[in-house]
Write an enzyme that holds these catalytic residues in place. Structure first.
Site, mmCIF file in Angstrom:
data_model
loop_
_atom_site.group_PDB
_atom_site.id
_atom_site.type_symbol
_atom_site.label_atom_id
_atom_site.label_comp_id
_atom_site.label_asym_id
_atom_site.label_seq_id
_atom_site.Cartn_x
_atom_site.Cartn_y
_atom_site.Cartn_z
ATOM 1 N N ASP A 1 0.826 -1.208 0.000
ATOM 2 C CA ASP A 1 0.000 0.000 0.000
ATOM 3 C C ASP A 1 0.868 1.269 0.000
ATOM 4 O O ASP A 1 1.896 1.329 0.669
ATOM 5 C CB ASP A 1 -0.856 -0.057 1.284
ATOM 6 C CG ASP A 1 -1.926 0.996 1.355
ATOM 7 O OD1 ASP A 1 -2.397 1.450 0.291
ATOM 8 O OD2 ASP A 1 -2.306 1.361 2.492
ATOM 9 N N HIS A 2 0.430 2.279 -0.731
ATOM 10 C CA HIS A 2 1.106 3.593 -0.771
ATOM 11 C C HIS A 2 2.616 3.469 -0.967
ATOM 12 O O HIS A 2 3.402 4.044 -0.198
ATOM 13 C CB HIS A 2 0.845 4.403 0.509
ATOM 14 C CG HIS A 2 -0.541 4.956 0.587
ATOM 15 N ND1 HIS A 2 -1.001 5.960 -0.240
ATOM 16 C CD2 HIS A 2 -1.581 4.641 1.389
ATOM 17 C CE1 HIS A 2 -2.264 6.234 0.052
ATOM 18 N NE2 HIS A 2 -2.653 5.429 1.031
ATOM 19 N N HIS B 1 -7.287 10.395 5.092
ATOM 20 C CA HIS B 1 -6.671 9.405 5.974
ATOM 21 C C HIS B 1 -6.773 9.845 7.433
ATOM 22 O O HIS B 1 -6.609 11.025 7.740
ATOM 23 C CB HIS B 1 -5.195 9.218 5.620
ATOM 24 C CG HIS B 1 -4.977 8.544 4.294
ATOM 25 N ND1 HIS B 1 -4.631 9.228 3.159
ATOM 26 C CD2 HIS B 1 -5.069 7.243 3.937
ATOM 27 C CE1 HIS B 1 -4.502 8.370 2.157
ATOM 28 N NE2 HIS B 1 -4.765 7.155 2.599
ATOM 29 N N HIS C 1 -9.601 5.543 -0.469
ATOM 30 C CA HIS C 1 -8.678 5.533 0.672
ATOM 31 C C HIS C 1 -9.286 6.321 1.828
ATOM 32 O O HIS C 1 -10.255 7.056 1.643
ATOM 33 C CB HIS C 1 -7.333 6.156 0.261
ATOM 34 C CG HIS C 1 -6.465 5.221 -0.515
ATOM 35 N ND1 HIS C 1 -5.306 4.692 -0.010
ATOM 36 C CD2 HIS C 1 -6.616 4.691 -1.754
ATOM 37 C CE1 HIS C 1 -4.768 3.885 -0.915
ATOM 38 N NE2 HIS C 1 -5.541 3.867 -1.985
ATOM 39 N N GLY C 2 -8.695 6.146 3.021
ATOM 40 C CA GLY C 2 -9.160 6.925 4.167
ATOM 41 C C GLY C 2 -10.559 6.555 4.611
ATOM 42 O O GLY C 2 -11.371 7.420 4.948
ATOM 43 N N SER D 1 -11.595 4.970 7.355
ATOM 44 C CA SER D 1 -11.908 5.021 8.795
ATOM 45 C C SER D 1 -12.682 6.269 9.187
ATOM 46 O O SER D 1 -12.375 7.372 8.715
ATOM 47 C CB SER D 1 -10.610 4.990 9.608
ATOM 48 O OG SER D 1 -9.998 3.740 9.479
#
Ligand code: 13P
Ligand code: ZN
Length: 275
Positions: A81-82, A174, A203-204, A206
């Protein structure tokens, strides 16, 4: 069994649900996330992020992923990831990650295309799928700027790079949001889905809100990345209670991560997946 992400993400894209991508940072987190996938009887994407290198090296993460992934009762995508360093991403693809993300989203469009294209070329020879990002998903706590992904830019990026999936910026960030829930651009997701034929990634995930993430999956997002909620639930378990033994604490943390992971399978309606 380790699989690449193409097949499962295309099905999610077509049928209005998403797969969870869970970051892992040690053996406890990977076991908890895998246990959730096995309870659900569904594939899982387990990911090591380059920025977690100081906590867990790529070699260690790869070995954990291979060890638990090969013994799993469900298909596992082992994802890098990333990856901001193209050479590290290639190293990871060569040594066993079945899927990678090259993240040059901080670069100018032409540089992002050039860097991504080079990684795609290398990885496709190995049968490894590649995700890249266009637009930029920032960090909530740092007030990092979030630039919404333009449809035209995304179309050109996919055409130029031949990337397998595309992380797009649609309103999430994020980490933990400073206040409330983010406002997601569902219309933009639908337009992006219509315009490009590769799966879209959010993404992000949460603390973005269950209703938001469910709607994002229905609108065309095929993979949603979750890290902070998993790490924080383990942290809160340790903060809220005292434990008589180390094993009791670890058991409680593992169980909390598993519960959170199972929850996201429900939110994303991943059970719509049919083998
Ligand atoms: P969160 O930490 O906000 O869930 O983001 C996870 C992520 O995007 C990993 O790539
Ligand atoms: Zn991310």
């Amino acid at each position: 069994m380790l699989i690449s992400s193409n097949e499962i993400l295309q099905e999610a894209r077509k049928n209005g649900f998403a797969f969870p991508h869970f970051n892992y940072w040690d053996d406890l987190s990977i076991k908890a996330e895998l246990a959730a996938a096995e309870v659900k009887g569904l594939p899982v994407i387990l990911a090591w992020a380059q920025k977690h290198g100081p906590q867990i090296s790529i070699e260690e993460a790869l070995n954990l992923g291979k060890f638990y992934g090969s013994r799993a009762k469900v298909p596992v995508v082992l994802h890098l990831d990333h990856g901001t360093d193209p050479e590290l991403v290639k190293w990871g693809a060569f040594h066993g990650f079945s899927s990678v993300m090259i993240d040059a989203s901080n670069e100018k469009f032409n540089d992002n295309v050039r860097i991504t294209r080079d990684v795609v070329k290398y990885c496709h020879h190995l049968g490894v799928t590649v995700e890249a990002e266009v637009g930029h998903v920032g960090t909530a706590s740092a007030d990092d700027s979030t630039t919404y992904t333009e449809v035209k830019t995304a179309v050109e990026f996919v055409k130029e790079t031949k990337v397998d999936s595309l992380a797009v910026s649609i309103g999430t960030s994020h980490g933990v949001y400073k206040k409330g829930r983010p406002k997601l651009n569902f219309e933009r997701i639908k337009k992006l889905k219509e315009a490009i034929n590769v799966p879209l990634v959010c993404h992000g995930g949460s603390s973005s809100g269950n209703a938001n993430l469910n709607e994002a999956a229905k609108s065309g997002i095929a993979k949603i990345n979750i890290y902070t909620d998993l790490a924080n639930t383990a942290l809160h378990v340790a903060q809220k209670m005292t434990y008589d033994t180390e094993f009791e604490l670890l058991k409680a943390q593992r169980s909390a991560i598993q519960v959170m992971s199972e929850h996201y399978y429900d939110v994303f309606e991943t059970a719509k997946y049919s083998y």
